[in-house]
Design an enzyme around this catalytic site. Structure first.
Site, PDB file in Angstrom:
ATOM      1  CB  THR A 176      -0.755  -0.010   1.143  1.00  0.00           C
ATOM      2  OG1 THR A 176       0.167   0.062   2.691  1.00  0.00           O
ATOM      3  CG2 THR A 176      -1.579  -1.041   1.282  1.00  0.00           C
TER       4      THR A 176
ATOM      5  CB  SER B 272     -11.344   8.335 -13.313  1.00  0.00           C
ATOM      6  OG  SER B 272     -11.616   7.853 -14.894  1.00  0.00           O
TER       7      SER B 272
ATOM      8  CD  GLU C 278      -7.782  11.828 -24.404  1.00  0.00           C
ATOM      9  OE1 GLU C 278      -7.604  12.436 -25.766  1.00  0.00           O
ATOM     10  OE2 GLU C 278      -8.832  11.332 -24.350  1.00  0.00           O
TER      11      GLU C 278
ATOM     12  CB  SER D 249      -4.942   9.337 -17.364  1.00  0.00           C
ATOM     13  OG  SER D 249      -4.848   7.706 -17.841  1.00  0.00           O
TER      14      SER D 249
ATOM     15  CG  HIS E  62      -3.452   6.844 -20.859  1.00  0.00           C
ATOM     16  ND1 HIS E  62      -4.045   8.359 -20.432  1.00  0.00           N
ATOM     17  CD2 HIS E  62      -4.091   6.483 -20.982  1.00  0.00           C
ATOM     18  CE1 HIS E  62      -5.374   8.303 -20.710  1.00  0.00           C
ATOM     19  NE2 HIS E  62      -5.648   7.027 -21.091  1.00  0.00           N
TER      20      HIS E  62
ATOM     21  NE  ARG F 291      -3.346   8.113  10.190  1.00  0.00           N
ATOM     22  CZ  ARG F 291      -3.490   6.565   9.596  1.00  0.00           C
ATOM     23  NH1 ARG F 291      -3.524   5.639   9.043  1.00  0.00           N
ATOM     24  NH2 ARG F 291      -5.141   6.090  11.017  1.00  0.00           N
TER      25      ARG F 291
ATOM     26  CG  ASN G  25      -8.791   4.311  -0.607  1.00  0.00           C
ATOM     27  OD1 ASN G  25      -7.711   4.671  -0.933  1.00  0.00           O
ATOM     28  ND2 ASN G  25      -8.849   3.325   0.273  1.00  0.00           N
TER      29      ASN G  25
ATOM     30  NE  ARG H 260      -5.019   5.402   1.109  1.00  0.00           N
ATOM     31  CZ  ARG H 260      -5.143   4.360   2.127  1.00  0.00           C
ATOM     32  NH1 ARG H 260      -4.878   5.390   3.406  1.00  0.00           N
ATOM     33  NH2 ARG H 260      -5.830   3.736   2.375  1.00  0.00           N
TER      34      ARG H 260
HETATM   35  C1  LIG Z   1      -9.567  13.335 -21.170  1.00  0.00           C
HETATM   36  C2  LIG Z   1      -9.422  12.274 -19.971  1.00  0.00           C
HETATM   37  N1  LIG Z   1      -9.802  12.084 -18.888  1.00  0.00           N
HETATM   38  C3  LIG Z   1     -10.063  11.447 -17.822  1.00  0.00           C
HETATM   39  C4  LIG Z   1      -9.699  10.104 -18.610  1.00  0.00           C
HETATM   40  C5  LIG Z   1      -9.376   9.053 -17.500  1.00  0.00           C
HETATM   41  O1  LIG Z   1      -8.316   8.669 -16.493  1.00  0.00           O
HETATM   42  P1  LIG Z   1      -8.098   7.118 -16.127  1.00  0.00           P
HETATM   43  O2  LIG Z   1      -8.807   6.176 -17.125  1.00  0.00           O
HETATM   44  O3  LIG Z   1      -7.279   6.792 -15.618  1.00  0.00           O
HETATM   45  O4  LIG Z   1      -9.510   7.234 -15.353  1.00  0.00           O
HETATM   46  C6  LIG Z   1      -9.499   9.901 -19.298  1.00  0.00           C
HETATM   47  C7  LIG Z   1      -8.719   9.103 -19.907  1.00  0.00           C
HETATM   48  O5  LIG Z   1      -7.807   8.440 -20.744  1.00  0.00           O
HETATM   49  C8  LIG Z   1      -9.164  10.815 -20.639  1.00  0.00           C
HETATM   50  O6  LIG Z   1      -9.308  10.839 -22.037  1.00  0.00           O
END
Ligand SMILES: Cc1ncc(COP(=O)(O)O)c(C=O)c1O
Length: 400
Positions: free
Chosen positions: A28, A56, A161, A182, A187, A218, A246, A248
């Site tokens: 972790t 995301s 991207e 990302s 990627h 923490r 969470n 992480r």
């Molecule tokens: C513009 C954009 N934002 C967010 C994301 C989300 O990334 P992840 O797939 O790592 O959650 C992507 C995924 O390719 C993306 O193209």
């Protein structure tokens, strides 16, 4: 597959890094994630970098942090200007936090937000612009930054991207009050799953650190301005100050990220070499609209987009069939026009003017992969296949 959408960017170094973490027993979040964050901040010239479990999650944590700022926090009902083409999780946190979206069309050449429409999108409720550089190609981040500064708006830069792309020498992802990246497979660097949030604002960084881990204190420096530490270690060890998550990353992802970051520049170079071949084959052919870099921009070329010229009656299904037969992988451009997805019914939104180009990209576009290795034979074959399959006549305009 002869020409795949994506492939691994790992070598022995990444496998060894994973083994080292497994041997250490600390799976972790720990010192490798912290090291990766420091390396990332240095590489991108920002004060703070925070690794999370995905791009995301970086968007989610970043939007959440803006809601808990002491001064001028975002509030439910505030308006956000967004492009019509991006990934779904660019938009979801905005919906989940009760923001109202105003969609702008994209430029057909760059596939990025049409900045000529920004002023038109502004209302007294506008608080933020979410800017996205699509598939490695820098959006007009300088103009968007200037627009935000002149109207007192936050700039949230979803750079998931476009790691390594620059505009006038400045790295994309560093124009925003918050930038996100990302590190998912495919990627520019891959940590399996993973994402990074960057900011120069220490308050936002501390908020994001807390939100990443249960909303507790923490992980936040004990002298942080976001909470007053009390002289009670027992209570402070499990003290919750924000409604967090969470999000992480695993230590394994941090360790791989350290190795991948060392290779970023050389992998970008190869991607740009592949792109030069793609451009030399496709540019100037009126059948194909390919992604163009704006003046001062250097794309990091996530992939190669093709939009079949809407002025010609080329059948995309025929083209796709030919690519399938030739064992070439292809897919919709990012997520296509987001307004065309069923999930839009859950959003509070409107559009600024007509959304034309995003729909053209949705209906007549696709992309094929770029890779951090030489793919000249694949790109050449792709061109031959398209050259043969994309037969079309100019559409005649019938006047009554
Ligand atoms: C513009 C954009 N934002 C967010 C994301 C989300 O990334 P992840 O797939 O790592 O959650 C992507 C995924 O390719 C993306 O193209």
């Amino acid at each position: 597959m002869f020409y795949d959408l994506a492939s691994s960017s790992w070598g022995e170094e990444e496998t060894r890094a994973i083994q080292r973490v497994i041997d250490s027993g600390q799976l972790t979040i720990g010192s490798h994630v912290r090291q990766f964050e420091e390396d990332f901040a240095r590489t991108f010239g920002v004060r703070h970098a925070l690794m999370v479990s995905s791009g995301s999650a970086a968007n989610l944590v970043g939007v959440a942090a803006l809601f808990y700022k002491k001064d001028r926090p975002l509030q439910r009902g505030d308006e956000v200007i967004v492009p019509s083409i991006s990934w779904a999780t660019t938009y979801y946190p905005l919906q989940q936090y009760g923001l109202r979206l105003r969609f702008l069309d994209v430029e057909l050449e760059s596939l990025n937000m049409d900045v000529s429409q920004l002023e038109r999108a502004l209302t007294p409720r506008t608080r933020m612009v979410v800017a996205v550089s699509i598939l490695g190609n820098p959006a007009a981040m300088d103009r968007i930054r200037a627009f935000c500064d002149s109207h007192g708006l936050y700039l949230f830069e979803d750079n998931c991207e476009s790691m390594g792309s620059t505009l006038n020498g400045k790295l994309c992802g560093t124009f925003g009050d918050i930038g996100t990246f990302s590190t998912f497979f495919s990627h520019h660097i891959s940590t399996m799953e993973g994402g990074v949030l960057v900011t120069d604002d220490s308050e936002l960084f501390h908020l994001a650190r807390s939100i990443r881990a249960h909303g507790w204190t923490r992980d936040v420096p004990q002298d942080s301005a976001i909470f007053d530490k009390r002289p009670d270690d027992f209570f402070e060890a499990y003290r919750f100050i924000l409604p967090g998550y969470n999000a992480r990353p695993l230590e394994l992802a941090g360790a791989v990220g350290i190795e991948q970051l060392k290779k970023l520049d050389s992998m970008l170079e190869v991607r740009r070499c592949n792109a030069a071949l793609f451009q030399s084959l496709f540019a100037g052919d009126e059948r194909f609209i390919i992604q163009q870099e704006r003046p001062g921009a250097r794309s990091s070329w996530f992939s190669f987009t093709v939009i079949l010229n809407p002025a010609l009656d080329i059948d995309r299904r025929e083209v796709m069939r030919a690519m399938k037969d030739a064992d070439i992988g292809y897919r919709i451009i990012t997520g296509g026009c987001f307004l065309r997805h069923d999930v839009i019914k859950y959003f509070d939104y409107d559009t600024v003017g007509e959304i034309v180009n995003a729909n053209v990209a949705h209906d007549r576009g696709f992309f094929v992969g770029n890779h951090p290795r030489d793919i000249a034979p694949q790109v050449e074959r792709f061109h031959q296949v398209l050259d043969r399959a994309a037969v079309g006549r100019r559409r005649s305009v019938v006047s009554v």
